[in-house]
Design an enzyme around this catalytic site. Structure first.
Site, PDB file in Angstrom:
ATOM      1  N   CYS A  92       0.832  -1.210   0.000  1.00  0.00           N
ATOM      2  CA  CYS A  92       0.000   0.000   0.000  1.00  0.00           C
ATOM      3  C   CYS A  92       0.863   1.254   0.000  1.00  0.00           C
ATOM      4  CB  CYS A  92      -0.937  -0.035   1.217  1.00  0.00           C
ATOM      5  SG  CYS A  92      -1.853   1.498   1.498  1.00  0.00           S
ATOM      6  N   CYS A  95      -0.184   4.015   2.538  1.00  0.00           N
ATOM      7  CA  CYS A  95       0.158   3.611   3.904  1.00  0.00           C
ATOM      8  C   CYS A  95       1.566   4.069   4.257  1.00  0.00           C
ATOM      9  CB  CYS A  95       0.076   2.092   4.052  1.00  0.00           C
ATOM     10  SG  CYS A  95      -1.567   1.385   3.787  1.00  0.00           S
TER      11      CYS A  95
END
Length: 320
Positions: A92, A95
Site C-alpha cells: 500500500c 500507507c
C-alpha cells in the site's frame, strides 16, 4: 464547589461513587471476547506505555500488533490511554506516506496515546473483525470501544488534529504512571485563601494572578485561579442565565454562561450536559467554542472526579 489545592482530598470526589458509562453512544464494541471489567483490571495492573521503548516493541508508544497480542496491546491498553490503530499493508503506497507521520506523532505524544500498527495481510481476522473497507485505515479505541476513524492518507496537520482532539476528549493528555508532584506549602496562597474565606473573589483572583506572574508553572495557583474565575462568571451570570439559555438554544454564549452558573452552584453534570448538547447540535465555530469551554470546565473540576471521565467519553462520541 469550593477551590481545592491539587493533591489534597476533595470531599465531593470522596463522596461520589458514580460509575463510568458502560458504553459510548454509537460505538462498536470490540471487547466481546473478554469482559470489559477484566480488561480494565489488567490495564490497571500493567505498566503504562513508555515513550522510550523501541519502536514496535510491546508496551511502547508505537507497537506492532498481531491477532495474538491485540487483546493486551489494544483492548487492555485502551483502558489506560487511547489507542490508534494503523491498518496497513506492505504493498500500500498511501500507507507508507501516513504511517511515518503517525509514528512521529505517537513519539511526540510521550505515552499519552499509543499507535498500534496492524499488517492486514498478516492478520486477516483482525481486518475482518474491524470491518476494514480499504487501507490505510485508522481507528481509535478508548476503553475497549471504537470511538473515531478515518480512511486514506491525510496531511500531517489533519492527523495531528485527529490525535490531539482524541487525547483531549478522553484523558485530557494525562500520562499514566507519571510521578505526581509533591505538595509544597506556599505562604503566598494564604492571602488568596483568606480572601476566599471573606467571599472576596476579586481579591482572591488578584492574589492568584500575582503568584502566577512570578511563577507561571505554580502547581496550585493555576487551577485555583480557574476555579475563582468560574465563580466570578457564575456570580455575574446569576440564576437568570438558565432562562436566557433555554430561550435561545442556539446562542452558544448564553449556553456557556448557563453552564458556568450550573457548575458554580455545584451542578457538575448539568453544566457538562448543557455544553455536550451544544457540541452535538452545532458545527463549525459554534461547536468549537462549546468544546473548548467544556474542556476548560473539565480542568476546573479535575480529572479525579469520575463525572469528568464520563463527560470526556461523551464528548469523544459527539465529536466523532
Amino acid at each position: 464547589m469550593q477551590p481545592t489545592r491539587p493533591g489534597r482530598p476533595d470531599p465531593r470526589a470522596q463522596a461520589q461513587q458514580a460509575q463510568m458509562a458502560a458504553a459510548m453512544a454509537g460505538a462498536v464494541d470490540l471487547a466481546a471476547v473478554k469482559a470489559r471489567s477484566e480488561a480494565a483490571a489488567r490495564a490497571q495492573a500493567a505498566p503504562p506505555p513508555s515513550a522510550t521503548a523501541p519502536a514496535g516493541a510491546p508496551g511502547g508508544a508505537v507497537v506492532d500488533v498481531t491477532e495474538a497480542t491485540f487483546q493486551a496491546e489494544v483492548l487492555d491498553r485502551s483502558f489506560q490511554v487511547p489507542v490508534v490503530l494503523d491498518l496497513w499493508a506492505e504493498w500500500c503506497g498511501p500507507c507508507k506516506q501516513l504511517s511515518p507521520v503517525l509514528e512521529r506523532l505517537a513519539v511526540e505524544g510521550g505515552g499519552s496515546w499509543v499507535l498500534a500498527k496492524v499488517d492486514v495481510e498478516a492478520n486477516p481476522a483482525l481486518a475482518q473483525g474491524l470491518r476494514v473497507q480499504g487501507i490505510p485505515a485508522v481507528k481509535a479505541v478508548w476503553q475497549g470501544q471504537l470511538v473515531a476513524e478515518f480512511t486514506g492518507a491525510i496531511p500531517e496537520e489533519q492527523a495531528r488534529q485527529f490525535v490531539t482532539e482524541l487525547v483531549q476528549a478522553t484523558t485530557g493528555g494525562a500520562v499514566p504512571g507519571a510521578e505526581p508532584q509533591a505538595e509544597v506549602e506556599d505562604p503566598r496562597l494564604d492571602a488568596a485563601e483568606a480572601a476566599l474565606e471573606r467571599g472576596d473573589l476579586a481579591a482572591a483572583e488578584a492574589a492568584y494572578q500575582a503568584i502566577l506572574a512570578e511563577e507561571p508553572d505554580h502547581p496550585d495557583a493555576g487551577i485555583a485561579l480557574r476555579q475563582v474565575q468560574l465563580f466570578r462568571r457564575a456570580e455575574e451570570a446569576g440564576p437568570d442565565a438558565l432562562a436566557a439559555a433555554d430561550a435561545a438554544p442556539d446562542d452558544v454564549a448564553a449556553q456557556t454562561r448557563a453552564a458556568d452558573f450550573l457548575l458554580g452552584t455545584g451542578d457538575i453534570e448539568g453544566a457538562f450536559d448543557r455544553l455536550l448538547d451544544v457540541v452535538r447540535r452545532t458545527g463549525g465555530e459554534d461547536r468549537d467554542a462549546a468544546r473548548k469551554h467544556l474542556v476548560e470546565l473539565f480542568a476546573v473540576v479535575g480529572d479525579a472526579d469520575p463525572r469528568v471521565a464520563t463527560a470526556r467519553r461523551q464528548l469523544t462520541a459527539a465529536l466523532f
